[in-house]
Every structure is written in C-alpha cells, then in structure tokens.
Design an enzyme around this catalytic site. Structure first.
Site, short mmCIF file in Angstrom:
data_model
loop_
_atom_site.label_atom_id
_atom_site.label_comp_id
_atom_site.label_asym_id
_atom_site.label_seq_id
_atom_site.Cartn_x
_atom_site.Cartn_y
_atom_site.Cartn_z
N HIS A 70 -2.17 -65.20 14.90
CA HIS A 70 -2.75 -65.80 13.70
C HIS A 70 -4.28 -65.70 13.67
CE1 HIS A 70 -3.18 -69.66 16.01
NE2 HIS A 70 -4.25 -69.75 15.26
N ASP A 107 3.81 -65.69 17.50
CA ASP A 107 2.35 -65.79 17.39
C ASP A 107 1.69 -65.22 18.64
OD1 ASP A 107 -0.11 -66.40 16.43
OD2 ASP A 107 0.05 -68.57 16.69
N SER A 118 -7.21 -71.71 19.59
CA SER A 118 -6.11 -70.77 19.35
C SER A 118 -6.25 -69.50 20.16
CB SER A 118 -6.06 -70.37 17.89
OG SER A 118 -5.44 -71.37 17.16
#
Ligand code: ARG
Length: 850
Positions: free
Chosen positions: A653, A701, A797
């Site tokens: 992402h 992801d 992330s």
C-alpha cells in the site's frame, strides 16, 4: 542506431526482405499489393560505425576542396584583408548572438505540449490509397481533418497557444467509416502549462460537435465531418512519440498488414546496442481482431524505466488505450486481444548494454460473443466451465458477457467455483477490475491465490460480467454446477467462508484446508481440550515445541517424530542430508535450499534497557539493523526491512498511485537511528508489488524493493538482513515480538519521530482478531496489546514486526506493518502482513542463499 533488416520466411507468400526494407525506410508507405507480412525481425546495431564512415567521407571531400588553389589579386593587400575579416567576424558575431538570444528566450519560457488522440469519422469510406502517406487521397483527407481541427482550436479558449494538428494515420475499423489518429500541438508559456489538461483539450473537441437529440446517435457534425462522439480518445503524448510517428524521430516504424485468419505472423525484436524506440502498427482485416502472443522477452527488470514493451488498442501511443505494459523478463506465454482491428506495439529501451530480445507473433482472430444459456444437470457437482472472453488470453478492457443458468429443480441452486479469483459485494467505491451482476446483486472481482466457491440459492440465475478495468486482465476460469440449496456442502462436509466444502475431519485440525483459514477460526475449544480429538490434531499440534494441549500431551514422546538422526540434518521438505554438508557451508544440499537459508540473517542485539512507535521508546544504535526508512521525494514515508544485500521487503500500500509506484521517487535509508543520519542511502531500482494486492481490504499487502546499489560489506556492523520465515513457520498467540518505525507517535499527531521507536507487542489470537475486525484474511495477522497504547501508526507501514526464534535466537520477519483501526486503541490491535505465507513468492525474486 539503425534498422538493418527484416526478413520473410516464405518468399512465395510474403514480401521479400528487400521489399520489407524498402517499406521500413519509407516509414509505413506500403502499397496495397504488399499487404501481408510474415516474419518481422528487427535488429538494432550501433550506428557509430556507419557514422564514422560518413564523417570520414565528408572530411575527404573537404580536403579535396581545400586543395583547390585560390588566385590572388593585387587589390587584396594585407590591411584591407584584415579590415574585411574583422567586419565579417563582427557581423557573424552579432547574428549568432541575436539568434542565440532569441532561441534561449523562446526555449526558456515556452513548452510544446503534445496531445495524441483518435476519432471515428462515419461519413467517409476507407480507400486502400489511405495506406500510402504520400498518396493524393491520404493527403486530401488528412488536410480536410487538419483544417477542421485548426478551426476548432483557433476559435477556442486555447487559440493563442494552438500550433497545429497533424493526422498521422487513417485506417479502416470494425465500426465503419474512418479511424483518424492525430496529434495536436500547443506552444505554451511554462506558467500556463497546468491548464492544458487532457480532459480540457478533449472537451473543446467534443463541444464543437453538434449532435442531434432526435437521432439519438453518438455521431454528430464537426464542420461537416460526421464524428462519433463516443470514439473520441485523447491523452497527453511524448515529444519523442510525436517526432517518431510524424516522421522525423526514428526509422524503426512498421505498418504491418495481416490479411489471413489464424496465421501466425512472427514478431521478433533483437537489440544489441544504443538507445531505441520502435513502433509496430498491426492492422487486421476489417471485422476482425488481433491477438498478440509474447513467447519470451528478455529485458531489464526495473519497472519499465530502462525497457518496456507496450501494447496499445490503437495505432498511436495513446495512454488511455494501453492494453498492457511488460516491464519484466518472462518465458511464459502471454497473449492479448485488441478491441478493434488494430494494435500498436512499442518497444523502448533507454540504453542497451545487454542483449535484448523479444519473441512473439500475432494473428487475426474472429470476434467472439461471450456468454450463453446453460441448463444444468440434476446431479449436483461441477459439470462445466465458463471463461473470460478470448480465454486463455488476457481479456480486453471492454466486454459484457451474459450467462443465463437454469437448474432442473427449484431445490437446486447454482454453484460457481472461481479459480484464483473471488467476488465480494460491490461498495460505493466501484470495482477496479471488472464487476459482476448476479440476479440483480452487484459484486467486484479480485484475483487471489486460491479457489473460492459462490453459491446462488436460486434455480434461475443471470450472470453478467462487465470488464471495466483500464488494462487487459488475466484470463478467468469459473466452474459451474447445481447444488442442493438446503445443504450446500454434502453430509460430513464443512463449508468454508470461501464457499469451498472440506471434509468435516479437516475442520479445526490446525491445517488451513479452506485456504482462508475459516476452518481454523473459532477452534479454541479443541485446542485446549486435547482429550476430545487429539488423534485428529496430532499431526499439527504435536512436537512443535508449543504446549497446545492443556495436559501437554502434544509435546510428549517427541523424539520419535524426528526423522533425521544425530548425523543428519532435516531439510524443510523433511529429507535428511549428511550433517557435514548441511547448514551454511555455502553449498545448497537440500533440494529446497533450506540448509543454506537463514544463514546470515536475523542477528540483532536487543538492548535490555526497556523504555517505553505509539507507546514506544527510543531504539539503540544498531539495535534493529534490518530497519529501513523509505523516503518518497525526500520525505520519510514508509518503513521496510533488509532481507538481502539488494532486496527490501515492505508493504504494497506504500506504492499505490502513479508517482508512488515509480522507483525513481524513492530512496532507501539503511543503518539509521535518527532521521538524516543513515549510514547508507541508495535509490530504489525496482518495486514489485504483489499481483494480488487488494486496495480495498489490504489483502496481500506486500512489496519487494530492489536497491540500485547493494549495501557494502563494510556496513555489516550496522546493516543486517532479517530472516524470512518459511511457510511452515508458526506464530503463536501470546508470543512477544517488536515493532519499530519512525511513524506517528500518536493517532492525532501527524508528526513522525526523529529517533527510531520500538515497542514490544504480543501476537493476538487470529480468532479474537477476526471477531474484532471481521475481515482478517489468511495473509494477515494481528499483534498489539489489547489494552491499546502500543501500536504502529501512520508512517510505520512497511516496517517490520520482528520476532525472535526461541530455538536459535535469530530474528524473523513475522509481519509487515499494514493497517489498523486508528492507532493504539484498546481492543483494536495492529494488523500485519503474515510474511510466512509469502516465502515462496519472495524467493521467486530473491535468491534463497544470501
Ligand atoms: N497504514 C499505515 C501507514 O501507511 C500504518 C497503519 C498501522 N496502524 C496500526 N494501527 N497499527 O503507515
């Protein structure tokens, strides 16, 4: 660089090589009687040799001139000569300076903007002469269109900047009339470039067309041209494409006419040096389509930065008409189908150092109607299959297929088994990769790595598939059959959330038989009380070093279950090899390479000082040597982990979007504690986002990043790879692991941290997490503290969830920071990508042995 040859296989049927050469040098001026083409083989060689010869020839020419003697006259005394010479010099100087100044001023402030597009003109019939660009017929139709375009844009708001329109191609097409491909050029002061959006330029054209509401057709009048409004496509183009396709930039441009159905016309490209751009315009018999098959392609793998093969659904490089772009080398067959009788293939290589090779062929195929009416059998079970259009080719972006099913009895419904695909209810957001309408309900389709079964409890089922993606999509195969509505899975079977039926005995046996783990969720009872079903679960619970049963019986008598003896080493595939050959001796002895995997990874020194990302504390220098900070256009944006000398693992992402997916916008900062103090910084060469990444639920992801420069040996003390867990690697709820990153320290405060933060979190039971979030897939795992406070947050992330193996003390990359509800909220743990599921995907790109 020069195009040297293109040859034919069978001179009886096709053009000879000389004919082809001639065509090529005349950039697409191909007479009608030379329409067929067989073997397109383009070889690119360095032009230096040729150039050298020319220069040599010119020099000689110059010399011979200079040998001519000039007669001297007496009036040319020395003084006069000097005066004249100075005068000439002065005049030349002034002219050059003025020209230069004019040029600089012009170039500095103005930009040429290029737009490329097409539309269909319904009231002009195609003439074969249009294929020759010098023909009177072509020139007249091109002029006609150009005049109309001139009128449109010189009377528009952009009139001041409009320079010209050029018709580059006029072809027949499957919808009748003429398909006109054109370029529009504007010269714009730099500051005003922004207002020239593609939609604005297209809108001017569309607004000039007068359509009649009474006729209810999309064809309207544009200064006497009957232009089909729906056919208008326009996008910003490149200067290089403009100059090449309008006849000045390249001589590697081919018009290839395919006039025989199903015959394979080879398309081979070989390039050895230089920089190149080649255009292959394929034109099929009207009323047909083109299928391009790529057999093998050897190009640089760096997200199309150096090399790319682009397939367009038009004759010009129009962005919105891209069917597919190939950026990676491959040896597996891929094929693509056009939506009209034309296709353009461009091969671009910025610099050719290594040998580049593309082998493929194209063919003319008939248009297929997809969908039909199917009466299923009374017997339940899968009995047939429905396929995406032009299966096994990638299916084109525009299609509508309708299948009408009818079962013989009211009690029978329709079951659909999707291969590597799933459908889920359409949200307001819409579907990126095509949508399905099943008895008035709308669903979006997603590609995944396993099968799913969808049951429709109705004896009459109407299914519509609308291919609405931007690009061509991977082929789809769906099995169908009747099923008993009152009992979707037969007696003795368990139904997974994915709709699959598995044997009851496989439910809660510790093995993910459903592929989505739905058979292993809510199984707590069984795990604790092994008295009930220990025999069932024996294989999965026993001898894994974890006391799954209350009475610990799963870990008793374990020595017997170790198949390899003291002198042997057990490979991951359970094969025993001699101990002296095993483990980290630099040679791979296990067939699966497991003896050499994880040899030089995962050795971190965790500091004992416990400080307190959200709820974290400052990390020590060198404590997390695999931690990477990824900077997007110079700003810390995501985390990543070092897994080898040149590869990092991060979250998919982080790279969603045009600019974010471009490796040139990223730099990787390694061996860093405080932002700005990295021991090693390198640009990113390539980003590989997992092909099944789903931006709706963050499934799959994961992304791999290849560094432009591998980190050097001398950095070993501050940079170290973390180990990748194997598929069989288990994580157990309650296990303590660490998260690290420079992300936000609080949900509400969007400031990242300067010093790397760390926090200890606990693996959360998958069932519990599932009941919190609902949408936890088998590719996710949860970790955090149920009381909240310690968690990853925005900016973390892609960073690691590092867990230390109890057996050998090595650190494993158990998870990748992916998503969560807020940050550090009680009962909402962080959700991480479950890395063990991707061990083989990772090793597809990253060698197992470091
Ligand atoms: N998606 C976030 C990012 O882009 C990370 C979110 C992690 N959230 C959490 N609660 N653990 O940085």
């Amino acid at each position: 660089m020069a195009v040297l040859s293109s040859r034919s296989v069978d001179p009886m049927k096709y053009n000879t090589s000389t004919q082809m050469d001639e065509q090529n040098s005349h950039a697409s001026a191909k007479p009608e009687d030379e329409q067929s083409v067989s073997n397109i083989s383009v070889q690119i060689v360095n032009a230096e040799e040729k150039l050298a010869k020319r220069i040599f020839a010119r020099k000689n020419h110059g010399k011979s001139k200079s040998k001519k003697k000039v007669k001297r006259t007496t009036i040319w005394n020395f003084q006069n000569k000097i005066v004249l010479f100075t005068l000439i010099l002065f005049v030349i100087g002034v002219i050059t300076w003025t020209l230069l100044w004019l040029f600089i001023v012009e170039a500095e402030n103005k930009d040429a903007l290029y737009f490329v597009g097409l539309f269909r003109v319904a009231n002009i019939e195609f003439l074969p002469e249009y294929r020759q660009k010098e023909s009177r017929e072509f020139l007249s139709v091109a002029q006609n269109v150009q005049q109309v375009m001139n009128l449109v844009y010189t009377t528009s708001a952009f009139s001041k900047f409009y320079k010209q329109s050029i018709v580059s191609d006029v072809s027949n097409n499957n919808n009748g009339g003429l398909l006109v491909h054109f370029w529009i050029v504007f010269v714009v002061p730099q500051a005003k470039g922004q207002m020239f959006c593609e939609d604005c330029v297209a809108a001017i054209l569309k607004d000039s067309i007068q359509t009649s509401i009474i006729n209810r057709t999309s064809v309207g009048s544009l200064q006497g041209l009957a232009v089909d409004m729906d056919s208008i496509v326009l996008s910003a183009g490149l200067r290089s494409d403009y100059s090449s396709t309008t006849g000045t930039g390249t001589n590697c441009i081919y018009d290839l006419y395919a006039d025989r159905l199903h015959q394979h016309f080879p398309l081979d490209i070989t390039a050895t040096s230089g920089r190149m751009i080649c255009y292959f315009k394929l034109i099929a018999l009207v009323g047909h389509l083109i299928r391009l098959s790529i057999v093998s392609i050897q190009i640089e793998a760096d997200n199309c930065i150096t090399d790319s093969l682009t397939i367009y659904d038009s004759l010009m490089p129009i962005k919105s008409k891209i069917l597919y772009r190939i950026c990676e080398p491959t040896n597996s067959l891929m094929s693509f189908v056009s939506t009209n009788n034309l296709m353009l293939i461009t091969f671009t290589s910025m610099q050719i150092q290594k040998w580049k090779e593309i082998h493929g062929y194209f063919e003319v195929i008939t248009q297929e109607k997809c969908g039909n009416t199917i009466l299923t059998k009374e017997r339940t079970g899968f009995e047939g299959r429905i396929l995406s259009p032009y299966y096994p080719s990638y299916y084109p972006p525009k299609c509508i297929c309708t299948w009408n099913f009818q079962t013989p009895q009211k009690s029978l419904g329709i079951a659909l088994k999707f291969h590597n695909y799933t459908i889920s209810e359409k949200s307001l957001k819409g579907c990126e990769r095509g949508w399905w309408r099943i008895n008035e309900h709308m669903y979006c389709g997603y590609y995944i790595d396993h099968q799913t079964v969808f049951h429709i409890a109705n004896s009459v089922v109407n299914i519509e598939l609308q291919c609405s993606s931007k690009l061509s999509e991977q082929p789809l195969l769906v099995e169908y059959g009747s099923y008993d509505i009152s009992q979707p899975c037969p007696a003795g079977y368990f139904q997974c959330s994915s709709g699959l039926c598995i044997r009851q005995a496989q439910h809660c046996d510790g093995v993910n038989d459903c592929f989505d783990e739905s058979d292993e969720l809510f199984c707590v009872m069984y795990k604790v009380n092994c008295n009930v079903s220990f025999s069932l679960q024996r294989s999965s619970l026993a001898c894994d070093g974890i006391h799954d049963c209350e009475d610990g019986r799963d870990e008793q008598n374990c020595t017997k279950s170790i198949p390899c003896n003291n002198h042997t080493f057990q490979c991951r595939d359970n094969v025993c090899i001699k101990k002296q050959n095993a483990k980290c001796d630099g040679t791979v002895d296990c067939l699966d390479g497991s003896d050499e995997s994880n040899c030089s990874c995962g050795s971190g020194k965790i500091s004992n000082i416990y400080h307190r990302i959200v709820g974290g504390s400052d990390a020590q220098e060198g404590e997390w040597p695999w931690q990477v900070s990824l900077h997007f256009v110079g700003v810390a944006y995501c985390g990543a982990s070092v897994i080898s000398r040149e590869w990092l693992l991060s979250a998919a992402h982080c790279f969603q979007g045009n600019r974010l997916s471009d490796p040139r916008t990223w730099t990787a900062h390694l061996g860093m504690r405080a932002q700005g103090n990295a021991k090693f910084v390198t640009p990113v060469r390539r980003i590989i986002v997992h092909e099944y990444y789903n931006n709706r639920n963050y499934d799959y992801d994961i992304a791999l990043l290849q560094l432009s420069v591998p980190w050097p040996d001398t950095m070993k003390h501050v940079i170290q790879p973390i180990c990748i867990p194997s598929l069989s690697h288990k994580v157990h709820s309650g296990e303590k692991c660490w998260i690290t990153g420079w992300g936000q320290r609080q949900e509400a405060n969007d400031q990242g941290s300067i010093i790397l933060q760390k926090a200890e979190v606990e693996i959360v039971d998958q069932t519990l997490c599932h009941s919190t979030y609902g949408l936890i897939t088998a590719r996710m795992l949860c970790a955090g503290v149920m009381s909240g406070k310690k968690d990853g947050c925005k900016g973390d992330s892609g960073g690691p969830l590092s867990c230390r193996s109890q057996s050998d003390g090595k650190w494993f990359l158990t998870g990748i920071v992916s998503w969560g509800y807020g940050c550090g909220r009680p009962n909402f743990p962080g959700v991480y990508t479950r890395v063990s599921k991707f061990a083989s995907w990772i090793h597809r790109y990253v060698p197992l042995v470091l």
